[in-house]
Design an enzyme around this catalytic site. Sequence first.
Site, PDB file in Angstrom:
ATOM      1  N   TYR A 157      27.562  -1.461 -90.528  1.00  0.00           N
ATOM      2  CA  TYR A 157      27.210  -2.440 -91.568  1.00  0.00           C
ATOM      3  C   TYR A 157      28.121  -2.252 -92.789  1.00  0.00           C
ATOM      4  O   TYR A 157      28.400  -3.192 -93.531  1.00  0.00           O
ATOM      5  CB  TYR A 157      25.731  -2.337 -91.934  1.00  0.00           C
ATOM      6  N   LYS A 164      24.906  -5.517-100.229  1.00  0.00           N
ATOM      7  CA  LYS A 164      23.465  -5.821-100.248  1.00  0.00           C
ATOM      8  C   LYS A 164      22.741  -4.942-101.280  1.00  0.00           C
ATOM      9  O   LYS A 164      21.769  -5.384-101.894  1.00  0.00           O
ATOM     10  CB  LYS A 164      22.837  -5.635 -98.864  1.00  0.00           C
TER      11      LYS A 164
HETATM   12  N1  LIG Z   1      21.407 -12.305 -89.152  1.00  0.00           N
HETATM   13  C1  LIG Z   1      20.878 -11.181 -89.568  1.00  0.00           C
HETATM   14  O1  LIG Z   1      20.614 -10.280 -88.762  1.00  0.00           O
HETATM   15  C2  LIG Z   1      20.550 -10.985 -91.022  1.00  0.00           C
HETATM   16  C3  LIG Z   1      19.612  -9.997 -91.393  1.00  0.00           C
HETATM   17  C4  LIG Z   1      19.313  -9.821 -92.744  1.00  0.00           C
HETATM   18  C5  LIG Z   1      19.957 -10.590 -93.704  1.00  0.00           C
HETATM   19  N2  LIG Z   1      20.860 -11.549 -93.324  1.00  0.00           N
HETATM   20  C6  LIG Z   1      21.505 -12.350 -94.362  1.00  0.00           C
HETATM   21  O2  LIG Z   1      21.053 -13.668 -94.267  1.00  0.00           O
HETATM   22  C7  LIG Z   1      22.004 -14.513 -94.910  1.00  0.00           C
HETATM   23  C8  LIG Z   1      22.281 -15.707 -93.999  1.00  0.00           C
HETATM   24  O3  LIG Z   1      22.980 -15.270 -92.847  1.00  0.00           O
HETATM   25  P1  LIG Z   1      22.607 -15.753 -91.364  1.00  0.00           P
HETATM   26  O4  LIG Z   1      22.327 -14.531 -90.583  1.00  0.00           O
HETATM   27  O5  LIG Z   1      21.645 -16.869 -91.399  1.00  0.00           O
HETATM   28  O6  LIG Z   1      24.029 -16.251 -90.811  1.00  0.00           O
HETATM   29  P2  LIG Z   1      24.775 -17.664 -90.920  1.00  0.00           P
HETATM   30  O7  LIG Z   1      26.156 -17.407 -90.425  1.00  0.00           O
HETATM   31  O8  LIG Z   1      24.000 -18.715 -90.235  1.00  0.00           O
HETATM   32  O9  LIG Z   1      24.775 -17.953 -92.481  1.00  0.00           O
HETATM   33  C9  LIG Z   1      25.701 -17.362 -93.368  1.00  0.00           C
HETATM   34  C10 LIG Z   1      26.082 -18.448 -94.349  1.00  0.00           C
HETATM   35  O10 LIG Z   1      26.920 -17.945 -95.374  1.00  0.00           O
HETATM   36  C11 LIG Z   1      27.778 -19.000 -95.722  1.00  0.00           C
HETATM   37  N3  LIG Z   1      28.941 -18.529 -96.465  1.00  0.00           N
HETATM   38  C12 LIG Z   1      29.787 -17.513 -96.164  1.00  0.00           C
HETATM   39  N4  LIG Z   1      30.788 -17.470 -97.072  1.00  0.00           N
HETATM   40  C13 LIG Z   1      30.554 -18.482 -97.953  1.00  0.00           C
HETATM   41  C14 LIG Z   1      31.236 -18.972 -99.081  1.00  0.00           C
HETATM   42  N5  LIG Z   1      32.387 -18.432 -99.520  1.00  0.00           N
HETATM   43  N6  LIG Z   1      30.700 -20.037 -99.753  1.00  0.00           N
HETATM   44  C15 LIG Z   1      29.559 -20.624 -99.338  1.00  0.00           C
HETATM   45  N7  LIG Z   1      28.878 -20.212 -98.251  1.00  0.00           N
HETATM   46  C16 LIG Z   1      29.378 -19.159 -97.572  1.00  0.00           C
HETATM   47  C17 LIG Z   1      28.178 -19.601 -94.376  1.00  0.00           C
HETATM   48  O11 LIG Z   1      28.708 -20.902 -94.530  1.00  0.00           O
HETATM   49  C18 LIG Z   1      26.842 -19.595 -93.661  1.00  0.00           C
HETATM   50  O12 LIG Z   1      26.168 -20.808 -93.866  1.00  0.00           O
HETATM   51  C19 LIG Z   1      23.218 -13.649 -95.203  1.00  0.00           C
HETATM   52  O13 LIG Z   1      23.162 -13.222 -96.545  1.00  0.00           O
HETATM   53  C20 LIG Z   1      23.007 -12.451 -94.283  1.00  0.00           C
HETATM   54  O14 LIG Z   1      23.642 -11.295 -94.751  1.00  0.00           O
HETATM   55  C21 LIG Z   1      21.164 -11.762 -91.999  1.00  0.00           C
END
Ligand SMILES: NC(=O)c1ccc[n+]([C@@H]2O[C@H](COP(=O)([O-])OP(=O)(O)OC[C@H]3O[C@@H](n4cnc5c(N)ncnc54)[C@H](O)[C@@H]3O)[C@@H](O)[C@H]2O)c1
Length: 269
Positions: A157, A164
């Site tokens: 990570y 984070k």
């Molecule tokens: N998937 C997991 O296991 C998980 C667990 C905990 C937290 N998260 C967090 O949840 C959030 C959403 O991620 P997700 O898992 O739904 O994946 P996802 O890929 O569906 O979403 C990530 C989003 O970030 C956007 N993004 C990235 N760079 C960007 C930029 N420069 N400007 C605008 N938008 C931008 C992308 O367009 C995308 O829509 C993130 O912060 C991720 O770290 C994910």
Amino acid sequence: MSGIMSGKRGLIMGVANSNSIAWGIAKTLHEHGAELAFTYQGDALGKRVKPLAESVGASLILPCDVSDFETVKSAFDILKDEWGTLDFVVHAIGFSNKNELKGRYVDATTRENFIQTMVISAYSFTEVAQCAAPLMTNGGSLLTLTYGGSTRVMPNYNVMGVAKAALEASVRYLANDLGPDGIRVNAISAGPMRTLAGAGIGDARAMFAHQQRNAPLQRTVTQEEVGGSGLYLLSDLSGGVTGEIHFVDSGYNITSMPRPEQLKSVDDK
Ligand SMILES: NC(=O)c1ccc[n+]([C@@H]2O[C@H](COP(=O)([O-])OP(=O)(O)OC[C@H]3O[C@@H](n4cnc5c(N)ncnc54)[C@H](O)[C@@H]3O)[C@@H](O)[C@H]2O)c1
């Protein structure tokens, strides 16, 4: 459904496709009566986001790349012109070079990607709060997404864990600053989910399997479950809650070692 979000308007940032965590939250908010606007990052993702957004009745679907503050500002300027006020924002945005999300943090991390990861995954939430707060004249709720790799080491990570940690600290500082205006700021710390961003982390499958074997609920979480917690934190149900990191991870964060049966299978090898 409940209509608990009726009369509330909010912006959803971070939908890439139908697997996105932001989309899970958006669907739940829509089912409970919220009016939604969406941002998307770039034209390629816009093609996927527009039909999804339209399916929940959104008409404001705006480009926004948080690495360029002008695009953040212009999205909020449009919201101000169209809606005047805003009740909530979901910030579900994270990015890091996936080549640096594998191997040892000490070896993998470059200065350039450290800065980019911090700006997109942590600092952008502060800029979003700066733009959203003046529109939240009746109070409001800001929600971001984080992961347990912020406080405990998760293999691969790496720099995302550092970002984070900064994001979670931002939640507390923003909550304290904006509390007097009736604006609440919280984060959901979700367990591993199969999304575009999730797939960028080295050995994502192993993380997934480990969670399924060792979390108290012995499974990963669903989009609907994160959506339900999002609804709670964005609605008046959580009116007294701010500065909180709320785990939606099947209880994984309370554990300190794998279940004995898992260790036994290691011993047997
Ligand atoms: N998937 C997991 O296991 C998980 C667990 C905990 C937290 N998260 C967090 O949840 C959030 C959403 O991620 P997700 O898992 O739904 O994946 P996802 O890929 O569906 O979403 C990530 C989003 O970030 C956007 N993004 C990235 N760079 C960007 C930029 N420069 N400007 C605008 N938008 C931008 C992308 O367009 C995308 O829509 C993130 O912060 C991720 O770290 C994910």
